[in-house]
Design an enzyme around this catalytic site. Structure first.
Site, PDB file in Angstrom:
ATOM      1  N   ASP A 112       0.894  -1.053   0.077  1.00  0.00           N
ATOM      2  CA  ASP A 112      -0.029   0.006  -0.022  1.00  0.00           C
ATOM      3  C   ASP A 112       0.868   1.258  -0.055  1.00  0.00           C
ATOM      4  O   ASP A 112       1.642   1.453   0.980  1.00  0.00           O
ATOM      5  CB  ASP A 112      -0.859  -0.136   1.207  1.00  0.00           C
TER       6      ASP A 112
ATOM      7  N   ASP B 122      -2.848   2.474  -6.110  1.00  0.00           N
ATOM      8  CA  ASP B 122      -1.843   2.656  -5.126  1.00  0.00           C
ATOM      9  C   ASP B 122      -1.598   1.447  -4.100  1.00  0.00           C
ATOM     10  O   ASP B 122      -1.069   1.553  -3.002  1.00  0.00           O
ATOM     11  CB  ASP B 122      -2.067   3.761  -4.100  1.00  0.00           C
ATOM     12  N   GLU B 123      -2.522   0.192  -4.557  1.00  0.00           N
ATOM     13  CA  GLU B 123      -2.202  -1.022  -3.636  1.00  0.00           C
ATOM     14  C   GLU B 123      -2.402  -2.022  -4.421  1.00  0.00           C
ATOM     15  O   GLU B 123      -3.248  -2.383  -5.623  1.00  0.00           O
ATOM     16  CB  GLU B 123      -3.348  -0.892  -2.437  1.00  0.00           C
TER      17      GLU B 123
END
Length: 369
Positions: A14, A108-109
């Site tokens: 993350d 983003d993860e």
């Protein structure tokens, strides 16, 4: 029960305050300052906030006006989604150096299954550390990671030592880790559900574990079985390299509230055009059109219609959206409209999910994490 669940080596990576961190990286003048991506203007909503801003209670989905009241020194930055996509691709390229089993959740993860990996490294913890170091060296951003036996525990663990840290929950530590966890930290338990659990005397994983499957299903419906299994460390969902898209949407928040359906038609035309563009780009079509309406008092309403055939054409989507708009009178002025397509033709090959099985590989304590 832990000795009967499948053991995998899962990493959840993350990025730390991704959008805001990209802006601070690209503009050195913003480093160390409280910034919010989005949120500018009277009707703006914060998309992301730097850690400096979070100290003042600035969070994503907060109105720009409230964010500014919380942090008078807050700097609003216009989002640059093309740039975020570019950086995300660089990060994913690093992931694929270690495994092809990468399941992105957003820009983003992502989940990585490194049970068997390209580096032949038996330690998922060391792989996660190496990935984070490479992201910092090659991209310039920090990331946090969670490492454990399944996606759920890894996801929870990745938030444990944020920012720029990682947490490994070994197989023999899973049950104690979950029992001690505040119920608010359980991924999948939102604010409303957390309040309901508090009212039922459920404050920690240990409290949750004391409740029977029947009790949880009675109070939480289908989600009850999910809660029952996850607190026991059972979450058999595999990392899916090609996640099947279940819906596709576009929406727009207006600078001024709209009070007439007539004024909304032009906005719907543009939104339908964007939805059609995304469908065509993704090479999918759908049967169900959902109109999202957010009123000036922030109450949300959705209206849906399912067609007997798949569509992706902008004019057809717009016509259905118009029908939904005029389906009933609006209860107030409108601040946001959105159109989503679901029941996509990517779902036709989906298998019906089954309840978690408890028969599988035995836990080996020498299984290196």
């Amino acid at each position: 029960m832990l000795d009967k669940i499948p053991i995998r080596k899962i990493i959840h990576v993350d990025m730390d305050a991704f959008y805001a961190s990209v802006e601070q990286m690209d503009n050195p003048e913003l480093k160390g300052k409280a910034i919010a991506v989005g949120g500018g203007g009277i009707r703006g909503v914060v998309a992301a906030a730097s850690y400096e801003a979070r100290k003042f209670g600035v969070r994503s989905a907060l109105s720009g006006a409230q964010a500014k009241r919380n942090c008078p020194e807050l700097i609003f930055v216009k989002p640059r989604f093309d740039r975020y996509h570019e950086i995300s691709k660089q990060i994913r390229k690093i992931f694929y150096d270690y495994t092809d089993l990468v399941e992105p959740l957003s820009l983003d993860e992502a989940y990585l299954d490194v049970t068997e990996n390209k580096k032949g490294n038996p330690s998922a913890s060391l792989i996660a550390k190496e990935i984070r170091e490479r992201i910092f060296k090659e991209v310039g951003l920090t990331a946090s990671a969670g490492i454990s036996i399944n996606k759920f525990v890894a996801k929870v663990a990745s938030d444990y030592n944020k920012p720029n840290g990682q947490k490994t929950v070994n197989p023999e530590e899973v049950l104690d880790f979950l029992e001690a966890l505040d119920i608010r930290k359980f991924y999948g338990v939102g604010k409303v559900t957390a309040v309901k659990m508090y009212q039922l005397g459920i404050f920690t994983g240990k409290d949750l574990k004391l409740k029977s499957l029947e009790y949880l299903e009675e109070h939480f419906g289908k989600s009850g079985s999910f809660y029952y299994y996850i607190v026991r460390g059972i979450h058999n969902s595999e990392v899916k390299a090609n996640r099947i898209r279940k819906s596709l949407a576009a929406e727009h928040t207006f600078n001024e509230n709209l009070s007439s359906e007539i004024f909304m038609l032009e906005k719907l035309d543009r939104i339908a055009q964007e939805v059609s563009k995304r469908l065509i780009k993704s090479k999918v079509s759908g049967k169900t059109v959902t109109l999202k309406i957010k009123y000036s008092d922030f109450t949300l309403q959705t209206r849906s219609k399912t067609l007997p055939y798949f569509i992706s054409d902008k004019d057809v989507i717009l016509e259905v959206a118009k029908d939904l708009l005029f389906q009933e009178k609006l209860s107030d002025s409108v601040r946001l409209l959105g159109i989503s397509m679901s029941n996509l033709n990517t779902e036709s090959t989906n298998k019906k999910p089954s309840k978690p099985e408890s028969k599988s590989v035995s836990v080996q304590l020498q299984f290196e994490f």
